[in-house]
Structures are given as structure tokens and as C-alpha cells.
Design a protein around this motif. Structure first.
Motif, PDB file in Angstrom:
ATOM      1  N   SER A   1       0.730  -1.268   0.027  1.00 43.37           N
ATOM      2  CA  SER A   1       0.113   0.074   0.018  1.00 43.37           C
ATOM      3  C   SER A   1       0.849   1.181   0.044  1.00 43.37           C
ATOM      4  O   SER A   1       2.080   1.181   0.044  1.00 43.37           O
ATOM      5  N   GLY A   2       0.248   2.534  -0.106  1.00 40.20           N
ATOM      6  CA  GLY A   2       1.034   3.686   0.107  1.00 40.20           C
ATOM      7  C   GLY A   2       1.324   4.378  -1.260  1.00 40.20           C
ATOM      8  O   GLY A   2       1.999   5.373  -1.237  1.00 40.20           O
ATOM      9  N   LYS A   3       1.071   3.802  -2.496  1.00 42.23           N
ATOM     10  CA  LYS A   3       1.407   4.189  -3.603  1.00 42.23           C
ATOM     11  C   LYS A   3       0.617   5.317  -4.403  1.00 42.23           C
ATOM     12  O   LYS A   3       0.699   5.749  -5.315  1.00 42.23           O
ATOM     13  N   SER A   4      -0.789   5.581  -3.349  1.00 48.34           N
ATOM     14  CA  SER A   4      -1.680   6.424  -4.153  1.00 48.34           C
ATOM     15  C   SER A   4      -1.392   7.947  -3.915  1.00 48.34           C
ATOM     16  O   SER A   4      -0.768   8.236  -2.887  1.00 48.34           O
TER      17      SER A   4
ATOM     18  N   ALA B   1      -4.859  -3.204  -4.004  1.00 51.86           N
ATOM     19  CA  ALA B   1      -5.438  -3.683  -5.321  1.00 51.86           C
ATOM     20  C   ALA B   1      -5.007  -2.899  -6.534  1.00 51.86           C
ATOM     21  O   ALA B   1      -5.497  -3.300  -7.450  1.00 51.86           O
ATOM     22  N   GLY B   2      -4.064  -1.787  -6.377  1.00 46.96           N
ATOM     23  CA  GLY B   2      -3.746  -1.138  -7.461  1.00 46.96           C
ATOM     24  C   GLY B   2      -4.394   0.066  -7.843  1.00 46.96           C
ATOM     25  O   GLY B   2      -4.323   0.705  -8.987  1.00 46.96           O
ATOM     26  N   PHE B   3      -5.138   0.823  -6.869  1.00 39.22           N
ATOM     27  CA  PHE B   3      -5.914   1.907  -7.497  1.00 39.22           C
ATOM     28  C   PHE B   3      -4.872   3.213  -6.910  1.00 39.22           C
ATOM     29  O   PHE B   3      -4.453   3.088  -5.836  1.00 39.22           O
ATOM     30  N   ASP B   4      -4.711   3.886  -7.706  1.00 38.75           N
ATOM     31  CA  ASP B   4      -3.552   5.083  -7.458  1.00 38.75           C
ATOM     32  C   ASP B   4      -4.162   6.384  -7.344  1.00 38.75           C
ATOM     33  O   ASP B   4      -3.380   7.167  -6.896  1.00 38.75           O
ATOM     34  N   VAL B   5      -5.439   6.314  -7.144  1.00 40.35           N
ATOM     35  CA  VAL B   5      -6.013   7.634  -6.881  1.00 40.35           C
ATOM     36  C   VAL B   5      -7.242   7.368  -5.758  1.00 40.35           C
ATOM     37  O   VAL B   5      -8.116   6.465  -6.209  1.00 40.35           O
ATOM     38  N   ILE B   6      -7.049   7.669  -4.573  1.00 40.25           N
ATOM     39  CA  ILE B   6      -8.221   7.141  -3.293  1.00 40.25           C
ATOM     40  C   ILE B   6      -9.169   8.504  -3.268  1.00 40.25           C
ATOM     41  O   ILE B   6      -8.428   9.571  -2.591  1.00 40.25           O
TER      42      ILE B   6
ATOM     43  N   PHE C   1     -14.669  13.912 -12.437  1.00 40.27           N
ATOM     44  CA  PHE C   1     -13.136  13.967 -11.835  1.00 40.27           C
ATOM     45  C   PHE C   1     -12.767  12.638 -12.214  1.00 40.27           C
ATOM     46  O   PHE C   1     -11.579  12.158 -12.770  1.00 40.27           O
ATOM     47  N   GLY C   2     -13.623  11.245 -11.615  1.00 39.75           N
ATOM     48  CA  GLY C   2     -13.109  10.136 -11.972  1.00 39.75           C
ATOM     49  C   GLY C   2     -12.798   9.627 -13.259  1.00 39.75           C
ATOM     50  O   GLY C   2     -11.920   8.838 -13.654  1.00 39.75           O
ATOM     51  N   MET C   3     -13.803   9.920 -13.952  1.00 42.86           N
ATOM     52  CA  MET C   3     -13.910   9.704 -15.424  1.00 42.86           C
ATOM     53  C   MET C   3     -12.692  10.286 -16.169  1.00 42.86           C
ATOM     54  O   MET C   3     -12.136   9.501 -17.074  1.00 42.86           O
ATOM     55  N   HIS C   4     -12.193  11.327 -15.971  1.00 44.85           N
ATOM     56  CA  HIS C   4     -11.137  12.091 -16.505  1.00 44.85           C
ATOM     57  C   HIS C   4      -9.889  11.551 -16.147  1.00 44.85           C
ATOM     58  O   HIS C   4      -9.040  11.210 -16.980  1.00 44.85           O
ATOM     59  N   LEU C   5      -9.855  10.906 -15.013  1.00 47.42           N
ATOM     60  CA  LEU C   5      -8.679  10.102 -14.319  1.00 47.42           C
ATOM     61  C   LEU C   5      -8.455   8.754 -14.993  1.00 47.42           C
ATOM     62  O   LEU C   5      -7.207   8.336 -15.333  1.00 47.42           O
ATOM     63  N   ILE C   6      -9.435   8.150 -15.348  1.00 48.98           N
ATOM     64  CA  ILE C   6      -9.777   6.882 -15.738  1.00 48.98           C
ATOM     65  C   ILE C   6      -9.280   7.055 -17.382  1.00 48.98           C
ATOM     66  O   ILE C   6      -8.474   6.287 -17.757  1.00 48.98           O
TER      67      ILE C   6
END
Length: 332
Positions: free
Chosen positions: A54-57, A148-153, A77-82
Motif C-alpha cells: 500500500s501507500g502508492k496512491s 489492489a492497484g488503485f492509484d487515486v483514492i 473527475f473520476g472519468m477524467h482520471l480513468i
């Protein structure tokens, strides 16, 4: 790096989380939210296994007054990031149903487009009885999402209140959404909440509201200029956007990138996270002690009488507290 023991239940769950399996992540969050003692033990083992991953977001807290369009903003915002190649987790802290204890806002229905994306994960968590309406396990859910690999929380709060302070103490950046109301709205916002903001975003800056949004942005900028910034390496920014029209979103993400770069280079974010982890530990101690206190048989037997004495003015609160604590601390 610590290896995962796939022979245990928590080990298999950890493997699923690390492989990015959405079902495993959902089950893992359900496990850490459980109040059962055996589940808590399993959750502790699970967290130890995923912690090194963890810790990479970038962790962003988002709040705003009712009607500001938080869900619309988060979806845009989420759609832009994706589209930019990121994986986004939204942890939305909902008010709890008094009847069932579950979430009542239904965030997946409020962010329908985002919820259908494979690179997004939306999890409403009931606020329960935790101070300020902040879910006690939101911090742990963040770690699981990172593993789990999510880089923006993104952590969305229930509204402007005590929960904002708690959320600001678990994220890297705190973003406050406001309406184009300018000074009138500023009167209804506590100064302490403005001081928490690393960025203020004036939403609904479209159509006839553009002039009002420009005035509001200028007033918020002036108000922030009178406050002492929380970081020596970052001056709180004021941005405008129209989440509905998806305008200004890219500029907000660029500013967040500058924030992260400056505070990582200065070492402020790692230091901040270390202090947050320490505070988190002490919070867990307090929460666990209160639970153990309430579950103590001697305390439970005397609690109603003590509370009644305090309510009726027959017993001083401090005296009642000391008597109950003596019962709790007395060797059995």
C-alpha cells in the motif's frame, strides 16, 4: 517483502486483493468493517499482509456544502482520471440507517457512469456512531484499495461538519467544493473548515452563473489569503469548474499533481502519513478501550444507574465516571 500465506482465509483474500480482484476487495472491506471479534483478528492479519503493498496512491478528501454537486464532480473527475490511465477508488462515507446501520445514500446510483468502469471502485461505508460521522475503517479501506492497484483514492464526506477534520487527518490533500455564492456562502462556512482546505473548487461555473463563480473565486482567494496555510510548501489554490459540463476538471488534476510533487519532494507527505499512522494507532486504542469498557459485566450492570444519577443531578459526571472506571479496572 512479506509473503502472503495462501493457506489461510486471510491469505487467500490478500492474494485476491493484490491480484486486483474486485470481489476479493469488496469482501476484504466487509471483513474489516465487521465488529465481530473473530473477524477483527482475521482483518488484522489481512492488513499486515497487504500493508507492504500500500501507500502508492494520492489520497484526496472531498467535501462540500449540500447541493454543491459532490457526486457529479467526483464522477466527472473520476472519468477524467480513468481516461488518463489511472485507477480510481471512491470511499463515500454515508449517514447510517438508524434501523439497519447500513449506508442509505446509495453512491453507486449517484455515480452510475463511474460505477460501471472497470478502473473504478465505489464503496459506500456507513458512518455508524464514530465521531463526526466518519467510518472507523475508512483508513483501512484505503490501504486495501491501494494494495489492489488503485492509484487515486477519493474519500467523500457526508457534508460540512466535524467529519471534515477527521478526513483531513487521513488524506494527503483536502479539497473543498463550494457554490458560486461568494461572500454570502462564506458566512455559513466555519473558518476551521476553510483552513483545512488545500484547494477550494467553485463548482457549477457555467451559463448564467459564470460571473458569480468568478466573483466567488476571487472572494475565496482573498479569504484564504488571510489564513495561515497548513503547509509551508503549498499555498491553497482556488479553481473553478463545471462538473456537469466537464469543464475545468483537467486544470484541477494538474494542480493536484503540482501539490503532490512539491510535498513529496519536500518529504512532507511521507512525514504527514507517518504522523497520521501514529494518530490512527492511538485512535484504535481509544475505540477498543471504550468497547471493552462497555462490554465489561460489572460496568454494564452499573451503567444505567450511574447515567440516571448524572441525568437527575444526583451524581457529578466525574464521580460517576470514576466509579465506573474503578469497576472496570478492579481485578476480577
Amino acid at each position: 517483502m512479506k509473503k502472503v500465506n495462501s493457506k489461510t482465509t486471510s491469505g487467500r483474500m490478500a492474494e485476491g486483493v493484490l491480484a486486483g480482484e474486485r470481489r476479493a476487495l469488496a469482501r476484504a472491506i466487509t471483513l474489516i468493517e465487521s465488529t465481530r471479534r473473530d473477524h477483527r483478528s482475521e482483518a488484522d492479519v489481512l492488513l499486515e499482509q497487504i500493508l507492504p503493498h500500500s501507500g502508492k496512491s494520492i489520497r484526496i478528501g472531498i467535501s462540500g456544502v449540500p447541493g454543491v454537486g459532490k457526486s457529479t464532480f467526483i464522477e466527472a473527475f473520476g472519468m477524467h482520471l480513468i481516461k488518463a490511465g489511472h485507477r480510481v477508488a471512491v470511499l463515500a462515507i454515508d449517514p447510517s440507517s438508524q434501523r439497519t446501520g447500513g449506508s442509505i445514500l446509495g453512491d453507486k446510483t449517484r455515480m452510475e457512469l463511474l460505477s460501471r468502469q472497470q478502473s473504478a471502485f465505489i464503496r459506500p461505508s456507513p458512518a455508524g456512531k464514530t465521531l463526526g460521522g466518519v467510518a472507523r475503517r475508512t483508513r483501512e479501506a484505503m490501504l486495501l484499495c491501494e494494495a489492489a492497484g488503485f492509484d487515486v483514492i477519493l474519500v467523500e464526506t457526508v457534508g460540512v461538519g466535524q467529519s471534515e477534520t477527521a478526513v483531513s487527518e487521513m488524506v494527503d490533500m483536502f479539497l473543498l467544493l463550494l457554490l458560486p455564492g461568494g461572500g454570502d456562502e462564506l458566512q455559513g462556512i466555519k473558518k476551521g473548515i476553510m483552513e483545512l482546505a488545500d484547494m477550494v473548487v467553485v463548482n457549477k461555473a457555467d451559463g448564467d452563473l459564470i460571473p458569480a463563480a468568478n466573483r466567488a473565486a476571487a472572494e475565496y482567494h482573498a479569504a484564504l489569503g488571510l489564513m495561515r496555510p497548513s503547509s509551508p510548501n503549498w499555498k491553497p489554490a482556488v479553481k473553478k469548474c463545471s462538473a456537469l459540463q466537464e469543464e475545468g476538471i483537467a486544470e484541477i488534476w494538474e494542480a493536484i499533481g503540482r501539490f503532490r510533487e512539491k510535498l513529496w519532494e519536500s518529504g512532507e507527505i511521507p512525514q504527514k502519513r507517518a504522523q497520521q499512522a501514529k494518530a490512527w494507532m492511538w485512535n484504535e486504542i481509544r475505540e477498543t478501550l471504550v468497547i471493552a469498557f462497555r462490554e465489561d459485566p460489572q460496568v454494564a450492570a452499573a451503567l444505567h444507574q450511574m447515567e440516571s444519577g448524572v441525568i437527575e443531578g444526583q451524581l457529578a459526571p466525574a464521580s460517576a465516571a470514576n466509579r465506573l472506571l474503578n469497576l472496570f479496572l478492579k481485578p476480577s
